[in-house]
Design a protein around this motif. Structure first.
Motif, PDB file in Angstrom:
ATOM      1  N   GLU A 175      36.361  49.179 -11.309  1.00  0.00           N
ATOM      2  CA  GLU A 175      35.437  48.817 -12.387  1.00  0.00           C
ATOM      3  C   GLU A 175      36.220  48.598 -13.687  1.00  0.00           C
ATOM      4  O   GLU A 175      37.281  49.178 -13.882  1.00  0.00           O
ATOM      5  N   PRO A 176      35.668  47.790 -14.586  1.00  0.00           N
ATOM      6  CA  PRO A 176      36.298  47.687 -15.908  1.00  0.00           C
ATOM      7  C   PRO A 176      36.157  49.013 -16.656  1.00  0.00           C
ATOM      8  O   PRO A 176      35.228  49.780 -16.379  1.00  0.00           O
ATOM      9  N   THR A 192      44.377  56.602 -14.722  1.00  0.00           N
ATOM     10  CA  THR A 192      42.913  56.706 -14.832  1.00  0.00           C
ATOM     11  C   THR A 192      42.233  55.830 -13.785  1.00  0.00           C
ATOM     12  O   THR A 192      41.028  55.953 -13.576  1.00  0.00           O
ATOM     13  N   TYR A 237      39.932  57.234 -11.283  1.00  0.00           N
ATOM     14  CA  TYR A 237      38.555  57.557 -11.668  1.00  0.00           C
ATOM     15  C   TYR A 237      37.713  56.339 -12.027  1.00  0.00           C
ATOM     16  O   TYR A 237      36.513  56.340 -11.829  1.00  0.00           O
ATOM     17  N   SER A 238      38.354  55.306 -12.566  1.00  0.00           N
ATOM     18  CA  SER A 238      37.569  54.114 -12.915  1.00  0.00           C
ATOM     19  C   SER A 238      37.544  53.103 -11.774  1.00  0.00           C
ATOM     20  O   SER A 238      36.757  52.158 -11.791  1.00  0.00           O
ATOM     21  N   GLY A 239      38.385  53.324 -10.756  1.00  0.00           N
ATOM     22  CA  GLY A 239      38.397  52.467  -9.577  1.00  0.00           C
ATOM     23  C   GLY A 239      38.640  51.007  -9.942  1.00  0.00           C
ATOM     24  O   GLY A 239      39.504  50.702 -10.753  1.00  0.00           O
TER      25      GLY A 239
END
Ligand SMILES: Nc1ncnc2c1ncn2[C@@H]1O[C@H](COP(=O)(O)OP(=O)(O)OP(=O)(O)O)[C@@H](O)[C@H]1O
Ligand SMILES: [Mg+2]
Ligand SMILES: [Zn+2]
Lengths: 246, 149
Positions: free
Chosen positions: A101-102, A94, A97-99
């Protein structure tokens, strides 16, 4: 008629083509699940086996760091998404898609992400799927055991008394629901220790110990060097997993 | 015969150049067959409820759903879509709001298309800044009705 999430119907179909699915699990955190999952996948691929690797630790994904993978190039779309080949394995996370970032998730959203990812991901050419999991016996672990067809967990622990009791509980849960445990690995142990006794007690195959590797931090992000270092200690596990596809 | 269905959510992506919808249409087709069985193969109408959080492409989804069902020996006369606007509610301060999906940049929109929960990575409560909010409505796809002959 009982209701079912449509995504699970599609997920089951996609996963049914894979010969062996091995979630690397431990109820205890920080025992080496991610290091072992990533290394095992690379070693299996080196044997010419079509290998997939899935990071199910959504809130704390680490495999892309271990593999030195570039998460800004996303999986291709082809009637779903097809994970890219990284270090010889099809790698899905994932983190694409979340890179950086938290991604804080309450349990019900963990469940949603699980179903979504398994529904949309296709695994062409994959015979063995290794899954990295977060610690604990919570949503991700339960989702795997409940929704993935015949998972064969590999259990990881360390000789620490804090780990042993914890791991024993997981082994009990796996036993109760009739899962075939592929084996137990004792990490950060200079010699076979208490986990060998635990394995014996529950009739689980002991797949050996991995010593503490002092230069480990230098090997993170260098998947081939890491695998060369750890290979002698994972030989038994690799052969055991390979035995399921012949 | 009409099947009124309970809540079943699935998410889809909405870019014309992409074909991620097929995986979701495949899930919906399997689900429809699971519900109506193999005896009645003429489907008069399907209603699909679409959460607009992910800018869904109805054309591709509808096309794919029809193709897949037909390849399995079913006929589909009509697929209708109903939009569901997204509503978020903050657990910390209780604020409830309708997010404006258009404020996101393309990368974020695409991330949400694939995995809607990445909204927790890119969005926070406009009142208190918390990421601990609930997606009350507007996520994914929901098949609400199947009518067969
Ligand atoms: N055999 C080893 N020798 C030295 N360091 C190790 C060894 N195995 C793992 N480590 C290190 O221990 C730490 C924890 O490992 P890892 O992240 O793989 O554990 P984990 O079980 O996946 O953790 P989590 O429960 O957070 O997912 C990491 O810093 C890793 O580099
Ligand atoms: Mg880990
Ligand atoms: Zn708030």
């Amino acid at each position: 008629m009982t209701s079912i999430d449509p995504r699970l119907l599609a997920a089951k179909e996609r996963l049914s083509k894979i010969k062996v699915i091995v979630p690397v699990m431990s109820s205890k955190g920080g025992v080496g699940k991610t290091v072992i999952a990533g290394s095992l996948a690379i070693l299996l691929a080196r044997h010419g086996v079509g290998t997939g690797l899935l990071d199910l630790d959504f809130t704390n994904p680490g495999l892309h760091i271990l593999l030195g993978a570039n998460i800004s190039s996303w999986p291709e779309e082809e009637k779903g998404v097809v994970p890219p080949m990284i270090a010889g394995i099809r790698f899905m996370t994932t983190a694409y898609y979340s890179g950086d970032e938290p991604l804080p998730l309450r349990g019900k959203y963990v469940d949603e992400v699980f179903k979504e990812i398994l529904c949309i991901t296709r695994w062409p050419g994959v015979e063995i799927l290794i899954i990295d999991t977060p610690p604990g016996i919570r949503d991700e672990a339960l989702d795997i055991l409940t929704y993935i067809p015949s998972p064969r967990p590999l259990v990881v622990g360390t000789p620490s008394p804090l780990a042993i009791k914890s791991v024993e509980k997981l082994v009990k849960v796996l036993r109760e629901i009739g899962n075939e445990i592929i084996g137990l690995i004792e990490n950060m142990a200079s010699e076979p220790g208490p986990l060998r006794l635990l394995a014996k007690k529950y009739g689980v195959e002991y797949l050996g110990n991995i010593p503490y590797i002092s230069k480990m931090d230098l090997l993170i992000g260098k998947p081939y060097e890491l695998t060369d270092e750890i290979e002698p200690y994972l030989r038994k596990a690799v052969n055991r997993i390979r035995s399921f596809i012949h | 015969m009409i099947f009124i269905l309970s809540h079943n959510i699935i998410s889809v992506n909405g870019d014309h150049t992409m074909v991620h919808e097929w995986a979701l249409a495949d899930a919906l087709a399997r689900y429809i067959i699971y519900r109506i069985g193999h005896d009645r193969k003429n489907i008069k109408r399907i209603i699909v409820k679409l959460g607009v959080l992910q800018s869904i492409d109805k054309e591709i989804l509808g096309f794919a759903l029809k193709e897949i069902l037909e390849s399995m020996g079913y006929t589909v006369a009509k697929i209708d879509f109903e939009d569901e606007e997204p509503v978020l509610r903050c657990r910390k301060c209780g604020y409830e709001w309708k997010p404006d999906v258009d404020v996101f940049n393309d990368t974020v929109k695409e991330a949400i298309h694939f995995v809607p929960e990445t909204i927790f990575s890119y969005y926070r409560c406009p009142v208190c800044g918390s990421r601990d909010f609930d997606i009350v409505k507007g996520r994914g796809v929901d098949i609400t009705l199947i009518e067969v002959e």
